[in-house]
Design an enzyme around this catalytic site. Sequence first.
Site, PDB file in Angstrom:
ATOM      1  N   ASP A 299     101.419  86.834  98.448  1.00 28.95           N
ATOM      2  CA  ASP A 299     102.357  85.891  99.051  1.00 28.95           C
ATOM      3  C   ASP A 299     103.253  86.566 100.076  1.00 28.95           C
ATOM      4  OD1 ASP A 299     102.428  83.188  98.842  1.00 28.95           O
ATOM      5  OD2 ASP A 299     104.037  83.094  97.367  1.00 28.95           O
ATOM      6  N   ASP A 443     105.162  78.774  83.451  1.00 32.95           N
ATOM      7  CA  ASP A 443     104.176  79.106  82.429  1.00 32.95           C
ATOM      8  C   ASP A 443     104.328  78.235  81.181  1.00 32.95           C
ATOM      9  OD1 ASP A 443     106.604  80.282  81.905  1.00 32.95           O
ATOM     10  OD2 ASP A 443     105.887  82.340  82.065  1.00 32.95           O
TER      11      ASP A 443
END
Length: 856
Positions: A299, A443
């Site tokens: 990224d 998550d």
Amino acid sequence: MSSPRWLTPHAGHWLRLRHRWLRRRGASRLGATGLTLAWLLAWTLLPLERANWQMVMAHGRALFPHMTHPRAGDPLRALLQVVWLLICRPEPRPFQWPASWRRAWQRGTRSLSALLRKPEEVGIEVEQKAPRTARWHSVLLCVVAGLLALLCITQPFDLEQQLVFVLLLAAMAWVLRAVPGRYPMLMMMVLSLTVSCRYIWWRYTSTLDWLDPMSLFCGMLLLFAETYAWVVLILGYWQTAWPLHRPPAPLPDDPATWPSVDLMIPTYNEDLAIVKGTVYAALAQDWPRDKLTVWLLDDGGREEFRQFAEGAGIRYVARPTHEHAKAGNINHALKLAQGELVAIFDCDHLPTRSFLQMTVGWFFKDPALGLVQTPHHFFSADPFERNLQRFRKMPNEGALFYGLVQDGNDMWDATFFCGSCAVIKRTALNEIGGIAVETVTEDAHTSLRLHRLGYTSAYIRIPQAAGLATESLSAHIGQRIRWARGMVQILRLDNPLFGKGINLGQRLCYFNAMLHFLSGIPRLIFLTAPLAFLILHAYIIYAPAAAIALYMLPHIFHCAITNSRLQGKVRHSFWGEVYETVLAWYIARPTTVALFAPHKGTFNVTAKGGLTEEVYLDLGVSRPYLVLILLNLIGLGFGIWRIGYGLEDEVPTVLLSMLWTLYNLTILGGALAVAFESRQVRTNPRVEMSMTAAIKLASGHIYPCTLKDYSNGGVGLQLATALTLQEKDSVWLLLRHGQREVAFPAKVQRAFGHKLGLELDPMDKDQHIAFIQCTFARADTWSLWQTRLGRDRPLHSLLDISLLGWRAYWRLLRDSPLGGICIVAERLGRWLLSFVPRRVSPDFRYQAPTSETVKG
């Protein structure tokens, strides 16, 4: 019998040699002279040539452990130690229970254990024969037990009756603590809940002063914090009452039937040296090459990462936009990937070669399985372990979650996805729209969505990857703030107590995890509660001191002893207090904001692999602790004043409040000790390991050795025979990988006797992958780490934290303008303490003199 050495003609020469030897060992001129004369006097008055004296002198280091170097007071130290050894001999161990008592205790605990196991065995048999009947029997038993417990909880007792009641329950818990098995553990939980519920009932019904507004306000605040802790205690017992301990499931014999896997490594701003190890460990997986695709998700859009990925033969992805941080990075790559399963690793977590073989089998065994999670293990010290010098001596802060809580979640089919070291079914991810992006803990939110759609989950407790811990306390706190904010966001946006798709066990497990991160404000209340009475004279518990002791202390005792039995392997007693105190101030505000404005807050990346060049107190982090410490010290001052000038009938309550304040100061001192950042000068942390190896010299000679530790840059070896090697000498390190031997070029960094340190030469890709396979990626590398830690001993833990905490206060004083006085006082104290006799090591075994020794 030989004559004393000093009577020989060379006595003067011997005395001079003795004096020089003492000087070389660090003794002062006066000290060396005094010790030489003392030795001469001992040879004159004592029969040192006899066997017993010779045996004592031969074991001098073990029997006199505090006499490490010659000092002027050594004769007195030796005399005091001898008196101590005469009273408390090292072998056999002193003050033991009689052997007949120990045998009776062991027989009793074995019989009780067998008796408690019988219901468990009968229950299993009944459930196998008639599940519905067994279920109704269990429900009926729970109802009866609940009614009896309700009677015990609400029955009013006077103080004498309460004393008898709590003493009986404490004795039962103490006996059950020594009985192995799961049912004794459950009975301890029942006893703990009975005492705790009775305490909460007493607090609500008998301890609020409704006539004094200040006392009522402060008392309600404390009662709120206690109620929060009580709810967390109940949910914690529920969550971990019966951990599943799920074993790995075997794969089909034909690898052609194994699923294809996309192994994704997201990265943002981490150093390439950290990412390389993870990529090479991923390439070392024992999985068919045509069924494994490794993805580097960058990224940061860095050219060096793209070139590295091309050279390593893996897929590289850099998206043009950067929304939703890590979750968005993975979701972008999912559009390009085609594998049946998706494995995700943080860029600093190196998977073992066996990771996929240990996890994927459950997808064949359970078609509804959506997620398999393994522990997050760390081979570098986190700030608590490094700053407190506790690395590999006590469980890691995260060991409670990954060693017990997740195993308990698995029992209720509520395993959380933790962002790394996990495998997720691709069709399940597609069905929920990819990784969740609405919260900063993507998550846990992802696993909640999987469970809502009916997918099951699995947790395999065997560590199959290891990574780097946070390098500073500020980074550690930043990471926990993000977790706390994200879990509270989920509580607001996708509350697990409501909605469809999950059962009661799953709801409570998720709710307890989110409730845990709301501990900031209750912890701050506990740290300041006694000050309300000491400073403001507000009755936070409107009851006599004796009643407070008889209700509160048993509640604390049972919680401590039960959690020690339940969590002892993964969390030592009282350390949770220190962890929560460190975080309390910093998570209180973001969690409160998230409750009312859940969309506020940003994702922050946790820094890894940094260095700390100097030892320093992180004032930015420790400022809240210092304020709380100052407030508690002021409270102690008020308590001392009130003992001397206050009401006489309030003295017991004042003493109880001061004892509570001293405990708070101890815990705050532990938090302050964590804020003293220790030096961290290794860019590549060392991993301890014992495995066979060999070194090959330039001459071609090969010498076997044992590899004791390794890192990405070097290894430490224990040689079978001492070698004459110089720094920068070139050698080859030989390691075995399966049936083949691999050689790695290296240079000698240090050589000392049988110990050798090697610095590895730069390696190409194949060599680096081979080195990872031989070290970090070994299947058994991390499995035994947890078993090496000592068992929990609550009193020892409390003493350990007390020493750390008050030592932190002393360090703070030494850095203040009073530092000179403190240093002098410390030296004087150390000198006086050097005369205190020491306990002999339990490993020491005294050997009685033999006839040959006596003859000699």
